[in-house]
Design an enzyme around this catalytic site. Sequence first.
Site, PDB file in Angstrom:
ATOM      1  N   ASP A 228     -14.585 -13.365 -28.816  1.00  0.00           N
ATOM      2  CA  ASP A 228     -14.612 -12.118 -29.794  1.00  0.00           C
ATOM      3  C   ASP A 228     -13.619 -10.993 -29.124  1.00  0.00           C
ATOM      4  O   ASP A 228     -14.103  -9.613 -29.356  1.00  0.00           O
ATOM      5  CB  ASP A 228     -15.876 -10.994 -30.119  1.00  0.00           C
ATOM      6  CG  ASP A 228     -17.092 -10.887 -28.643  1.00  0.00           C
ATOM      7  OD1 ASP A 228     -16.530 -12.045 -28.204  1.00  0.00           O
ATOM      8  OD2 ASP A 228     -18.184 -10.303 -28.394  1.00  0.00           O
TER       9      ASP A 228
ATOM     10  N   GLU B 298     -20.524 -10.995 -13.161  1.00  0.00           N
ATOM     11  CA  GLU B 298     -18.748 -11.179 -12.780  1.00  0.00           C
ATOM     12  C   GLU B 298     -18.950 -10.681 -11.295  1.00  0.00           C
ATOM     13  O   GLU B 298     -17.165 -11.593 -10.834  1.00  0.00           O
ATOM     14  CB  GLU B 298     -17.914 -10.259 -13.541  1.00  0.00           C
ATOM     15  CG  GLU B 298     -17.896 -10.272 -14.986  1.00  0.00           C
ATOM     16  CD  GLU B 298     -18.898  -9.664 -15.628  1.00  0.00           C
ATOM     17  OE1 GLU B 298     -19.214  -9.047 -16.891  1.00  0.00           O
ATOM     18  OE2 GLU B 298     -20.410  -9.433 -14.738  1.00  0.00           O
TER      19      GLU B 298
END
Length: 356
Positions: free
Chosen positions: A201, A300
């Site tokens: 996306d 992350e």
Amino acid sequence: MDSVSVRRTFSPNPHHRSISSPSSSLRTRGPTSAFIPYHPPLLLRLLIFFFASGIVLGLTVFSSTYEHQPEPEPDREPIIRSDHRPDKLGMTQLNHVPEQKLIIVVTPTYNRAAQAYFLHRLAQTLRLVPPPLLWIVVETGSKTSSETASILRRSGVMYRHISCKQTSGEVKDRGVHQRNKALDLIEHHRLEGIVYFSDDDNIYSLELFDRLREIRGFGTWPVAMLTHDKSKAILEGPVCKNGQIIGWHTNEKSKRLRRFHVDMSGFAFNSTMLWDPDKRVHLAWNTIRQLDTVKEGFQETTFIQQLVEDETQMEAVPSDCAKIMNWHLHLDYRDVVYPTGWHLRNNLQPVVPLKL
């Protein structure tokens, strides 16, 4: 002066004359007799004449052809496109250009209303990237769907379509197991290249993929994104100076406790760091994978901490980190109803019928 008489003897039978040899005849004639030259037959003289004429004629034609032959044109430089990326003909002629690094794009995906739209858009971007590029698409579920497989077959991109059975109960952790599934595949087959986590996306520029091939170990860059409430746009990523990372920029207070303020689509690394300890400085982990035990927003930084220890082991992309090359929009279509397989089983009812 005394006269010399020549005496000739005649045979009684004219058919039986004695023929003297030429040497004896010369001796008989004395010093006043002349030498008789040898004349070759006519056929031999014609052969010699035509052979000499052929040589002269051949040399004349060859000399004329050689003098009028145009000089060869110098080699032309290959045509390079305006975006500074050589086409296939140019890459063939540029023998001095080193082989391009393999880009390994990892995309987790799942069944939702806009899945086909997102995959088509990302495929159109990836097919414009110069090869080699491998697109690993990991789909949730026990098996891959025929709808996603159809999109990938028509994408024009080299791909690998796999499924991931292991999923977390919460949607926010959905991509963690899918990315780990792709990392298992990369490490198992020792696929050497630059690994990049690319959600379907997001929006990506072609320059980003050109920059990925410049990464030697671990590289990072700033990412533009919308906040979760879609109220404003923010930037998140490294602050660089002279190719060195001197700090981090973030707008979300909840993430300021992270060690590295990087979006999942804001870094890439060399795949050899997964299995070769010499390629990474940090040796605390034998297996480098994303963790599903940390809270949202920390996947992350916990993953990056397995690859590097600090900012000195990172590469700024580009050197001044002054370009926005991809955008994270946080788009979500979970509650949108759509037909299975994108095929309408029944005809739609006309809302505004035509008057016949």
